[in-house]
Write an enzyme that holds these catalytic residues in place. Structure first.
Site, short mmCIF file in Angstrom:
data_model
loop_
_atom_site.label_atom_id
_atom_site.label_comp_id
_atom_site.label_asym_id
_atom_site.label_seq_id
_atom_site.Cartn_x
_atom_site.Cartn_y
_atom_site.Cartn_z
CB VAL A 82 -0.82 -0.11 1.44
CG1 VAL A 82 -1.72 1.26 0.94
CG2 VAL A 82 -1.63 -1.15 1.22
CG HIS A 131 -7.76 4.88 -0.65
ND1 HIS A 131 -7.85 3.76 -1.46
CD2 HIS A 131 -9.53 4.62 0.25
CE1 HIS A 131 -8.29 2.88 -1.58
NE2 HIS A 131 -10.00 3.32 -0.94
#
Ligand SMILES: Nc1c(NC[C@H](O)[C@H](O)[C@H](O)CO)[nH]c(=O)[nH]c1=O
Ligand SMILES: CC(=O)[C@@H](O)COP(=O)(O)O
Length: 135
Positions: A63, A70
């Site tokens: 990520v 987000h």
């Protein structure tokens, strides 16, 4: 003991590096399953843990922070969800998810000089599975 790897494919090159690191620890014997991203890892890990076929699951992904918050949601829910699956099923599910600011940090942590997050996740899974077997 049989192990599984579930990997988020959001960044395909990082996914391949993470899986290679984990398979290096698993001697290439882990079954590999793919999901779109880190947010899907907990449910996939639960599916795998509930089969009873695996002594542990290495949950891998990457990520990378963008412009919005987000990133925070994806990282938090992946971590929380993977831990919940471990505690709910008793099957060790390792958190092998990179949570980084940029690609350079990700590459450094997939065998690029700082650490190998995939390998560490696999080692953690094996360690917990052996502990469970001893008790
Ligand atoms: N931005 C990243 C994502 N986002 C996608 C989510 O993981 C999920 O697949 C989507 O929200 C649909 O449910 N995933 C990553 O693994 N890495 C990212 O940087
Ligand atoms: C980690 C993410 O979800 C991120 O890639 C999304 O990027 P953005 O926050 O710029 O929409």
């Amino acid at each position: 003991m049989k192990f599984a790897i579930v990997v988020g494919k959001f960044y395909e090159d990082l996914a391949e590096r993470l899986v290679a690191g984990a398979q290096g620890v698993f001697n290439g014997n882990a079954d590999v399953f793919e999901v779109p991203g880190a947010f899907e890892l907990p449910l996939a890990a639960q599916y795998l843990a509930e089969t009873g076929r695996y002594a542990g699951v290495a949950c891998l992904g990457a990520v990378i922070r963008g412009e919005t918050d987000h990133y925070d949601y994806v990282c938090a829910e992946a971590a929380r969800g993977i831990m919940k699956v471990s505690l709910k099923t008793g099957i060790p599910c390792a958190f092998g998810v990179l949570t980084v600011e940029n690609m350079d940090q990700a590459l450094a942590r997939t065998g690029g000089g700082k650490r190998d997050q995939g390998a560490h996740a696999a080692e953690a899974v094996i360690t917990l599975a052996k502990l469970k077997q001893q008790l």
